[in-house]
Design a protein around this motif. Structure first.
Motif, PDB file in Angstrom:
ATOM      1  N   THR A  47     -14.306   3.284-111.058  1.00 39.13           N
ATOM      2  CA  THR A  47     -14.489   4.575-110.395  1.00 39.13           C
ATOM      3  C   THR A  47     -13.943   4.501-108.970  1.00 39.13           C
ATOM      4  O   THR A  47     -13.854   3.423-108.387  1.00 39.13           O
ATOM      5  N   GLY A  48     -13.600   5.663-108.466  1.00 36.89           N
ATOM      6  CA  GLY A  48     -13.152   5.748-107.080  1.00 36.89           C
ATOM      7  C   GLY A  48     -11.646   5.851-106.987  1.00 36.89           C
ATOM      8  O   GLY A  48     -10.928   5.476-107.906  1.00 36.89           O
ATOM      9  N   VAL A  49     -11.212   6.397-105.860  1.00 40.18           N
ATOM     10  CA  VAL A  49      -9.778   6.587-105.646  1.00 40.18           C
ATOM     11  C   VAL A  49      -9.178   5.332-105.018  1.00 40.18           C
ATOM     12  O   VAL A  49      -9.897   4.372-104.723  1.00 40.18           O
ATOM     13  N   GLY A  60     -12.873  14.090-122.832  1.00 35.07           N
ATOM     14  CA  GLY A  60     -13.215  13.673-121.475  1.00 35.07           C
ATOM     15  C   GLY A  60     -12.713  14.708-120.486  1.00 35.07           C
ATOM     16  O   GLY A  60     -11.680  15.358-120.712  1.00 35.07           O
ATOM     17  N   VAL A  61     -13.467  14.892-119.400  1.00 39.32           N
ATOM     18  CA  VAL A  61     -13.047  15.814-118.345  1.00 39.32           C
ATOM     19  C   VAL A  61     -13.082  15.101-116.985  1.00 39.32           C
ATOM     20  O   VAL A  61     -13.710  15.546-116.042  1.00 39.32           O
ATOM     21  N   GLY A  62     -12.405  13.950-116.939  1.00 40.17           N
ATOM     22  CA  GLY A  62     -12.209  13.214-115.689  1.00 40.17           C
ATOM     23  C   GLY A  62     -10.772  13.414-115.220  1.00 40.17           C
ATOM     24  O   GLY A  62      -9.992  14.138-115.847  1.00 40.17           O
ATOM     25  N   ASN A  63     -10.420  12.761-114.108  1.00 37.69           N
ATOM     26  CA  ASN A  63      -9.068  12.940-113.566  1.00 37.69           C
ATOM     27  C   ASN A  63      -7.988  12.341-114.449  1.00 37.69           C
ATOM     28  O   ASN A  63      -6.851  12.810-114.451  1.00 37.69           O
ATOM     29  N   VAL A  64      -8.325  11.285-115.223  1.00 39.76           N
ATOM     30  CA  VAL A  64      -7.302  10.733-116.127  1.00 39.76           C
ATOM     31  C   VAL A  64      -7.000  11.753-117.227  1.00 39.76           C
ATOM     32  O   VAL A  64      -5.838  11.999-117.567  1.00 39.76           O
ATOM     33  N   ALA A  65      -8.052  12.395-117.759  1.00 41.74           N
ATOM     34  CA  ALA A  65      -7.837  13.427-118.781  1.00 41.74           C
ATOM     35  C   ALA A  65      -6.941  14.533-118.223  1.00 41.74           C
ATOM     36  O   ALA A  65      -6.027  15.017-118.902  1.00 41.74           O
ATOM     37  N   GLY A 116     -15.178  18.622-122.824  1.00 35.84           N
ATOM     38  CA  GLY A 116     -16.245  18.045-122.010  1.00 35.84           C
ATOM     39  C   GLY A 116     -17.564  18.084-122.775  1.00 35.84           C
ATOM     40  O   GLY A 116     -17.903  19.113-123.347  1.00 35.84           O
ATOM     41  N   ARG A 117     -18.303  16.969-122.735  1.00 37.46           N
ATOM     42  CA  ARG A 117     -19.556  16.962-123.527  1.00 37.46           C
ATOM     43  C   ARG A 117     -20.724  17.571-122.754  1.00 37.46           C
ATOM     44  O   ARG A 117     -21.795  17.740-123.294  1.00 37.46           O
ATOM     45  N   ARG A 118     -20.498  17.851-121.446  1.00 35.92           N
ATOM     46  CA  ARG A 118     -21.522  18.557-120.667  1.00 35.92           C
ATOM     47  C   ARG A 118     -20.880  19.799-120.039  1.00 35.92           C
ATOM     48  O   ARG A 118     -19.808  20.211-120.461  1.00 35.92           O
ATOM     49  N   GLY A 119     -21.508  20.385-119.011  1.00 37.98           N
ATOM     50  CA  GLY A 119     -21.026  21.653-118.472  1.00 37.98           C
ATOM     51  C   GLY A 119     -20.016  21.508-117.348  1.00 37.98           C
ATOM     52  O   GLY A 119     -19.758  20.397-116.878  1.00 37.98           O
ATOM     53  N   LYS A 136      -8.724  19.544-106.458  1.00 37.10           N
ATOM     54  CA  LYS A 136      -7.266  19.617-106.281  1.00 37.10           C
ATOM     55  C   LYS A 136      -6.563  19.405-107.626  1.00 37.10           C
ATOM     56  O   LYS A 136      -5.639  20.117-107.997  1.00 37.10           O
ATOM     57  N   GLU A 137      -7.061  18.405-108.368  1.00 40.32           N
ATOM     58  CA  GLU A 137      -6.445  18.064-109.654  1.00 40.32           C
ATOM     59  C   GLU A 137      -6.665  19.199-110.658  1.00 40.32           C
ATOM     60  O   GLU A 137      -5.774  19.555-111.429  1.00 40.32           O
ATOM     61  N   LEU A 138      -7.879  19.797-110.632  1.00 42.80           N
ATOM     62  CA  LEU A 138      -8.176  20.892-111.559  1.00 42.80           C
ATOM     63  C   LEU A 138      -7.258  22.083-111.287  1.00 42.80           C
ATOM     64  O   LEU A 138      -6.670  22.661-112.209  1.00 42.80           O
ATOM     65  N   ALA A 179     -18.490  18.085-114.746  1.00 47.15           N
ATOM     66  CA  ALA A 179     -17.142  17.521-114.968  1.00 47.15           C
ATOM     67  C   ALA A 179     -16.788  16.563-113.832  1.00 47.15           C
ATOM     68  O   ALA A 179     -17.178  16.774-112.681  1.00 47.15           O
ATOM     69  N   LYS A 180     -16.022  15.512-114.176  1.00 45.15           N
ATOM     70  CA  LYS A 180     -15.716  14.473-113.185  1.00 45.15           C
ATOM     71  C   LYS A 180     -14.402  14.738-112.443  1.00 45.15           C
ATOM     72  O   LYS A 180     -14.092  14.060-111.479  1.00 45.15           O
ATOM     73  N   PHE A 181     -13.599  15.708-112.922  1.00 45.70           N
ATOM     74  CA  PHE A 181     -12.314  15.918-112.233  1.00 45.70           C
ATOM     75  C   PHE A 181     -12.557  16.484-110.843  1.00 45.70           C
ATOM     76  O   PHE A 181     -13.596  17.082-110.555  1.00 45.70           O
TER      77      PHE A 181
HETATM   78  N1  LIG Z   1      -5.739  12.121-108.900  1.00 45.80           N
HETATM   79  C1  LIG Z   1      -6.723  11.259-108.734  1.00 45.80           C
HETATM   80  O1  LIG Z   1      -7.302  11.141-107.664  1.00 45.80           O
HETATM   81  C2  LIG Z   1      -7.129  10.394-109.902  1.00 45.80           C
HETATM   82  C3  LIG Z   1      -6.391  10.415-111.087  1.00 45.80           C
HETATM   83  C4  LIG Z   1      -6.828   9.631-112.157  1.00 45.80           C
HETATM   84  C5  LIG Z   1      -7.960   8.839-112.010  1.00 45.80           C
HETATM   85  N2  LIG Z   1      -8.628   8.829-110.836  1.00 45.80           N
HETATM   86  C6  LIG Z   1      -9.904   8.075-110.696  1.00 45.80           C
HETATM   87  O2  LIG Z   1      -9.979   6.999-111.607  1.00 45.80           O
HETATM   88  C7  LIG Z   1     -11.341   6.846-112.062  1.00 45.80           C
HETATM   89  C8  LIG Z   1     -11.376   6.830-113.599  1.00 45.80           C
HETATM   90  O3  LIG Z   1     -11.107   8.151-114.126  1.00 45.80           O
HETATM   91  P1  LIG Z   1     -11.439   8.537-115.645  1.00 45.80           P
HETATM   92  O4  LIG Z   1     -11.022   9.928-115.858  1.00 45.80           O
HETATM   93  O5  LIG Z   1     -10.907   7.464-116.549  1.00 45.80           O
HETATM   94  O6  LIG Z   1     -13.031   8.343-115.734  1.00 45.80           O
HETATM   95  P2  LIG Z   1     -14.259   9.305-115.341  1.00 45.80           P
HETATM   96  O7  LIG Z   1     -14.027  10.036-114.076  1.00 45.80           O
HETATM   97  O8  LIG Z   1     -15.448   8.418-115.424  1.00 45.80           O
HETATM   98  O9  LIG Z   1     -14.322  10.409-116.532  1.00 45.80           O
HETATM   99  C9  LIG Z   1     -14.649  10.050-117.840  1.00 45.80           C
HETATM  100  C10 LIG Z   1     -14.937  11.295-118.661  1.00 45.80           C
HETATM  101  O10 LIG Z   1     -15.195  10.896-120.018  1.00 45.80           O
HETATM  102  C11 LIG Z   1     -16.420  11.495-120.449  1.00 45.80           C
HETATM  103  N3  LIG Z   1     -17.056  10.653-121.464  1.00 45.80           N
HETATM  104  C12 LIG Z   1     -17.505   9.379-121.339  1.00 45.80           C
HETATM  105  N4  LIG Z   1     -18.006   8.935-122.513  1.00 45.80           N
HETATM  106  C13 LIG Z   1     -17.873   9.967-123.393  1.00 45.80           C
HETATM  107  C14 LIG Z   1     -18.200  10.137-124.758  1.00 45.80           C
HETATM  108  N5  LIG Z   1     -18.760   9.137-125.452  1.00 45.80           N
HETATM  109  N6  LIG Z   1     -17.925  11.323-125.352  1.00 45.80           N
HETATM  110  C15 LIG Z   1     -17.357  12.331-124.664  1.00 45.80           C
HETATM  111  N7  LIG Z   1     -17.011  12.236-123.362  1.00 45.80           N
HETATM  112  C16 LIG Z   1     -17.273  11.064-122.728  1.00 45.80           C
HETATM  113  C17 LIG Z   1     -17.251  11.615-119.207  1.00 45.80           C
HETATM  114  O11 LIG Z   1     -18.286  12.565-119.422  1.00 45.80           O
HETATM  115  P3  LIG Z   1     -19.751  12.319-118.806  1.00 45.80           P
HETATM  116  O12 LIG Z   1     -19.641  12.647-117.340  1.00 45.80           O
HETATM  117  O13 LIG Z   1     -20.605  13.263-119.576  1.00 45.80           O
HETATM  118  O14 LIG Z   1     -20.100  10.866-119.030  1.00 45.80           O
HETATM  119  C18 LIG Z   1     -16.171  12.083-118.203  1.00 45.80           C
HETATM  120  O15 LIG Z   1     -15.916  13.457-118.363  1.00 45.80           O
HETATM  121  C19 LIG Z   1     -12.124   8.005-111.467  1.00 45.80           C
HETATM  122  O16 LIG Z   1     -12.812   7.575-110.315  1.00 45.80           O
HETATM  123  C20 LIG Z   1     -11.043   8.995-111.105  1.00 45.80           C
HETATM  124  O17 LIG Z   1     -11.392   9.897-110.069  1.00 45.80           O
HETATM  125  C21 LIG Z   1      -8.249   9.590-109.771  1.00 45.80           C
END
Ligand SMILES: NC(=O)c1ccc[n+]([C@@H]2O[C@H](COP(=O)([O-])OP(=O)(O)OC[C@H]3O[C@@H](n4cnc5c(N)ncnc54)[C@H](OP(=O)(O)O)[C@@H]3O)[C@@H](O)[C@H]2O)c1
Ligand SMILES: Cc1cc2nc3c(=O)[nH]c(=O)nc-3n(C[C@H](O)[C@H](O)[C@H](O)COP(=O)(O)OP(=O)(O)OC[C@H]3O[C@@H](n4cnc5c(N)ncnc54)[C@H](O)[C@@H]3O)c2cc1C
Length: 433
Positions: free
Chosen positions: A350-352, A149-154, A193-196, A205-207, A200-202
């Motif tokens: 989703t969302g902050v 995963g390439v979101g902010n939690v990752a 990350g499974r896409r480019g 600032k976090e990156l 990415a969802k991060f």
């Molecule tokens: N510092 C901060 O502000 C902060 C910190 C932590 C969390 N948060 C927020 O909390 C929310 C949750 O964050 P999150 O990181 O848990 O979720 P997220 O932003 O939805 O990211 C999930 C990641 O997992 C990938 N993914 C999903 N299914 C997959 C699969 N089957 N195989 C491979 N990759 C897969 C997604 O890729 P795809 O895009 O391809 O689906 C995406 O990269 C977000 O809104 C985030 O911004 C904010």
């Protein structure tokens, strides 16, 4: 007449709901915030990364809401265990469900249940000292870890894995967890990350913080950093620029190495007794925009796989729930007569933190409009009801005693402002000596 409302859950959504009720109601209100833990603030306490102290200080804003005379915190009370929906509707004029999204989404690939394949929810709970997870749960005795995963939690999880225990010492990480982090054998972290880069969802600032790690070299393969097209939002352009600058960097021999990968999807977690590897497949987007495999495979020799692919809500007993959206179906926050929803349970994970404020305000507008001019059934009856069930809720002052004990512990250990107490017993001992 006073309007009596129960808010279930004391994360940002619950507390912003309480605040909106006090601010928006033209008549007197009494809001009880019922929380299953003895501690308030939900993911602000047990989610936001320990080294993000400025974000954690949002708790100082939330605290002022709990200190309003119209608002009462009742900790250690679980909807579905101590109370039912019917119980609540017998005591309150309205109920607002704000229980968040506490469990992980599944990958659905072979090997996902092997020891060493870990949900980010569990790992985050561990380093945040959540009472649901034992501090001895993780030992980090492997040299290579994959984070999917390439979101902010990752990004949070990667940062905690990459930093030294010294770098985290001034945070509120439980002491037992800090010791485990100090013994970590991790040398290489692969974030997949499974896409480019453009998908990415991060956030930028976090990156950027990953590029500033003192203890880890960050590497990106130039061929995976290539992005075609260019009309992207500013945040995305920023991410691409940062990732491409890393692709041009040489490692400088820091103790740990972070490989940020793109266009790779996990297809199998390998191992017989525990995780011994992760099989990845190169991907591309199909004509209709789906992620598809190219038939080109690669295996990473990792001993731990952290699945950070999003959170999901769980149904509350007696409350409608959509298995499709994993949320409580609602119209502008209304679920059924006198029942409402806000936060992640309403709109998904989703969302902050701030997103929950406008979301809660919408729900409260709906609630107040619905109840305007209606006969009141609510009264101050929750104390007697809980007492009849043998439940003694944790009060706000008792929570303050837990906070004081955490500050005292930090002083004793010579660490930062506070160190989290671990386990319900320790917290209850601190507030009810
Ligand atoms: N510092 C901060 O502000 C902060 C910190 C932590 C969390 N948060 C927020 O909390 C929310 C949750 O964050 P999150 O990181 O848990 O979720 P997220 O932003 O939805 O990211 C999930 C990641 O997992 C990938 N993914 C999903 N299914 C997959 C699969 N089957 N195989 C491979 N990759 C897969 C997604 O890729 P795809 O895009 O391809 O689906 C995406 O990269 C977000 O809104 C985030 O911004 C904010
Ligand atoms: C790991 C992680 C890190 C994050 N970091 C950031 C960040 O740095 N910055 C940012 O802006 N956003 C961040 N977010 C997003 C932010 O935390 C969420 O937007 C927000 O917490 C959602 O609020 P909520 O009140 O809906 O849920 P939660 O915060 O999860 O609150 C739900 C509350 O309900 C309680 N509860 C659950 N079930 C019951 C029950 N049956 N009875 C009673 N109580 C119950 C829970 O114990 C919890 O206290 C992060 C999210 C995660 C997952």
């Amino acid at each position: 007449m006073t309007l009596h409302v129960a808010v279930i859950g004391s994360g940002p959504a619950g507390i912003y709901t309480a605040e909106a009720l006090v601010k928006q109601s033209a008549e007197p209100v009494a809001v009880d915030v019922l929380e299953r833990l003895p501690t308030p603030y939900g993911l602000v306490r047990y989610g936001v990364a320990p080294d993000h102290t400025s974000i954690k200080s949002i708790a100082n804003y939330l605290r002022r809401v709990l200190e309003l005379p119209q608002v009462r915190f009742l900790g250690g009370v679980t909807l579905g265990e101590h109370l039912s929906v019917e119980d609540l509707l017998g005591v309150y004029d309205a109920v607002v469900y704000c229980t968040g999204a506490m469990v992980d989404r599944k990958l659905g690939i072979p090997g996902e249940d092997l020891p060493g394949s870990v949900a980010a929810t569990d790992f985050v709970n561990w380093y945040c000292g959540h009472p649901d997870v034992d501090p001895d749960r993780f030992t980090l005795d492997t040299s290579e870890v994959a984070v999917i995963g390439v979101g902010n939690v990752a990004v949070d999880v990667v940062r905690v894995l990459a930093k030294t225990a010294e770098e985290l010492s001034a945070t509120d990480v439980p002491h037992e967890v800090l010791e485990r982090l100090g013994e970590s054998q991790v040398k290489a972290i692969h974030m997949i990350g499974r896409r480019g880069p453009e998908h990415a969802k991060f956030t930028l600032k976090e990156l950027r913080e990953l590029g500033e790690l003192a203890n880890a070299d960050v590497c990106v393969r130039p061929e995976e950093a290539v992005v075609l097209g260019g009309d992207f939002p500013r945040q995305v352009q920023g991410n691409i620029k940062v990732l491409q600058s890393w692709a041009a960097r040489e490692p400088v021999g820091r103790p740990r190495r972070l490989d940020v990968r793109f266009w790779m999807r996990p297809v199998e977690i390998l191992g017989s007794e525990r995780v011994e590897g992760l099989k990845l497949e190169r991907t591309r987007l199909s004509e209709d925009g789906r992620v598809v495999g190219t038939g080109e495979f690669e295996t990473l020799p990792v001993g731990m796989v952290l699945r950070s692919v999003g959170y999901r809500s769980v149904p509350l007993p007696g409350v409608p729930f959509s298995e499709r959206t994993m949320t409580v179906p609602n119209e502008a926050g209304r679920v059924r007569e006198r029942e409402y929803v806000a936060g992640w349970l309403k709109r998904g994970p989703t969302g902050v933190i701030g997103t929950n404020k406008s979301d809660a305000a919408e729900t409260v507008r709906t609630l107040l409009a619905d109840l305007d001019g209606r006969e009141r059934v609510g009264h101050d009856g929750i104390g007697a009801l809980l007492a009849s069930r043998g439940v003694r809720p944790v009060t706000y002052d008792e929570w303050l005693a837990v906070e004081a004990a955490e500050a005292e512990l930090a002083k004793t250990l010579g660490r930062g402002e506070r160190v989290k107490l671990v386990g319900l017993e320790a917290m209850l001992r601190a507030c009810r000596p």
